[in-house]
Motif scaffolding. Structure first.
Motif, PDB file in Angstrom:
ATOM      1  N   ARG A   3       0.954  -1.270   0.228  1.00 45.75           N
ATOM      2  CA  ARG A   3      -0.043  -0.044  -0.066  1.00 45.75           C
ATOM      3  C   ARG A   3       0.897   1.179   0.202  1.00 45.75           C
ATOM      4  O   ARG A   3       1.653   1.483   0.901  1.00 45.75           O
ATOM      5  CB  ARG A   3      -0.841   0.047   1.195  1.00 45.75           C
ATOM      6  CG  ARG A   3      -1.852  -1.132   1.219  1.00 45.75           C
ATOM      7  CD  ARG A   3      -2.784  -1.311   2.368  1.00 45.75           C
ATOM      8  NE  ARG A   3      -3.547  -2.455   2.080  1.00 45.75           N
ATOM      9  CZ  ARG A   3      -4.879  -2.567   1.622  1.00 45.75           C
ATOM     10  NH1 ARG A   3      -5.228  -1.440   1.601  1.00 45.75           N
ATOM     11  NH2 ARG A   3      -5.679  -3.484   1.805  1.00 45.75           N
ATOM     12  N   VAL A 102     -10.625   2.186  -4.283  1.00 48.23           N
ATOM     13  CA  VAL A 102      -9.136   2.012  -4.776  1.00 48.23           C
ATOM     14  C   VAL A 102      -9.218   1.651  -6.194  1.00 48.23           C
ATOM     15  O   VAL A 102      -8.532   1.987  -7.168  1.00 48.23           O
ATOM     16  CB  VAL A 102      -8.328   1.154  -3.959  1.00 48.23           C
ATOM     17  CG1 VAL A 102      -7.105   1.002  -4.567  1.00 48.23           C
ATOM     18  CG2 VAL A 102      -8.418   1.942  -2.431  1.00 48.23           C
ATOM     19  N   ILE A 128      -7.158   6.331  -0.543  1.00 48.62           N
ATOM     20  CA  ILE A 128      -7.638   5.856  -1.779  1.00 48.62           C
ATOM     21  C   ILE A 128      -6.873   6.965  -2.775  1.00 48.62           C
ATOM     22  O   ILE A 128      -6.425   6.442  -4.144  1.00 48.62           O
ATOM     23  CB  ILE A 128      -9.269   6.181  -2.074  1.00 48.62           C
ATOM     24  CG1 ILE A 128      -9.994   5.195  -1.082  1.00 48.62           C
ATOM     25  CG2 ILE A 128      -9.474   6.083  -3.355  1.00 48.62           C
ATOM     26  CD1 ILE A 128     -11.383   5.405  -0.792  1.00 48.62           C
ATOM     27  N   TYR A 131      -3.599   5.749  -3.971  1.00 46.75           N
ATOM     28  CA  TYR A 131      -3.453   4.775  -5.207  1.00 46.75           C
ATOM     29  C   TYR A 131      -3.939   5.565  -6.414  1.00 46.75           C
ATOM     30  O   TYR A 131      -3.267   5.295  -7.360  1.00 46.75           O
ATOM     31  CB  TYR A 131      -4.617   3.740  -4.926  1.00 46.75           C
ATOM     32  CG  TYR A 131      -4.216   2.548  -3.976  1.00 46.75           C
ATOM     33  CD1 TYR A 131      -3.463   1.480  -4.633  1.00 46.75           C
ATOM     34  CD2 TYR A 131      -4.389   2.574  -2.615  1.00 46.75           C
ATOM     35  CE1 TYR A 131      -3.165   0.513  -3.762  1.00 46.75           C
ATOM     36  CE2 TYR A 131      -4.188   1.592  -1.731  1.00 46.75           C
ATOM     37  CZ  TYR A 131      -3.479   0.376  -2.359  1.00 46.75           C
ATOM     38  OH  TYR A 131      -3.088  -0.694  -1.796  1.00 46.75           O
ATOM     39  N   THR A 137      -4.041  -0.029  -8.843  1.00 42.42           N
ATOM     40  CA  THR A 137      -5.042  -0.628  -8.427  1.00 42.42           C
ATOM     41  C   THR A 137      -4.831  -1.891  -7.670  1.00 42.42           C
ATOM     42  O   THR A 137      -3.612  -2.072  -7.128  1.00 42.42           O
ATOM     43  CB  THR A 137      -5.937  -0.889  -9.879  1.00 42.42           C
ATOM     44  OG1 THR A 137      -7.002  -1.451  -9.305  1.00 42.42           O
ATOM     45  CG2 THR A 137      -5.159  -2.071 -10.676  1.00 42.42           C
ATOM     46  N   THR A 170      -0.676  -4.989  -5.449  1.00 42.66           N
ATOM     47  CA  THR A 170      -0.719  -3.626  -6.199  1.00 42.66           C
ATOM     48  C   THR A 170      -0.377  -3.754  -7.531  1.00 42.66           C
ATOM     49  O   THR A 170       0.745  -4.276  -7.725  1.00 42.66           O
ATOM     50  CB  THR A 170      -0.139  -2.603  -5.214  1.00 42.66           C
ATOM     51  OG1 THR A 170      -0.612  -2.294  -4.074  1.00 42.66           O
ATOM     52  CG2 THR A 170       0.220  -1.243  -5.965  1.00 42.66           C
TER      53      THR A 170
END
Length: 217
Positions: A3, A102, A128, A131, A137, A170
């Motif tokens: 993240r 996200v 969010i 990202y 994503t 990710t």
């Protein structure tokens, strides 16, 4: 999942100590099972995953759908207490809404603000946006398990749960490169949230914090 913004470890408004105190408080709707150790931890044999199509009862809620490229597997999210079940239901939909936002790259997603408010909404939108700004994503799977729900003396909800991200990734939208949790980082997070029932009858998450490694796998 790697993240990029807060890595799910930011220190937020609600401290772990306060949440633990709330979990242990003996409100009128609570009993000995409200202690955080074993409090509705699905010792009631509710070990099956929540039905993907199940929805909380009450006021009309937005339909939150996740694409086939990402799965959130909610294991044991049920309680014999209707009030606690309502907290579980709305807490589950909040996390799904955040995942969906996200993936859509939409920090202002309506479903997020439907289930989240106050400090938690600010944090969620920032998360969010991190990202979206990085053109990332989510793909893969997150296993969401060991929910522990309690009702505080003031009538608020306290919900802890664990998320195993070892199968989540990710993905860069342009390069298609995917990144998982590094081998030397614990992929399991503990979410600590507080909720309040709003005027619409929805249990809105008002504060949250997370601790990486706060749960056993």
């Amino acid at each position: 999942m790697n993240r990029p913004l807060r890595f799910m470890t930011a220190a937020l408004t609600a401290s772990a100590a306060l949440l633990l105190t709330a979990c242990g408080s003996g409100g009128g709707d609570s009993d000995s099972s409200d202690q955080i150790e074993g409090a509705d931890t699905n010792g009631n044999k509710a070990s099956a995953s929540a039905s993907p199509g199940s929805k909380p009862s009450g006021p009309k809620r937005p339909e939150v759908k996740l694409p086939s490229t990402f799965k959130a597997d909610f294991v044991g999210w049920s309680s014999g207490d209707p009030k606690k079940q309502a907290i579980l239901d709305d807490g589950r939909e909040r996390l799904k809404a955040e995942y969906a936002a996200v993936i859509a790259g939409d920090p202002r997603a309506g479903a997020v603000s439907f289930y989240t408010s106050q400090q938690a909404l600010t944090s969620s939108r920032t998360y969010i946006k991190g990202y979206a700004d990085n053109n990332h994503t989510l793909i893969g799977e997150a296993r969401v398990f060991n929910p522990q729900v309690s009702i505080s003396d003031s009538g608020g909800g306290v919900l802890f749960y664990c998320v195993d991200e070892s199968r989540g990734y990710t993905k860069d939208r342009k390069t298609k490169e995917k990144t998982g949790t590094p081998d030397d980082v614990n992929p399991v997070l503990q979410y600590r949230t507080t909720l309040r029932k709003n005027a619409r009858g929805v249990w809105s998450t008002v504060s949250l914090e997370t601790e990486r490694g706060g749960c056993d796998r």
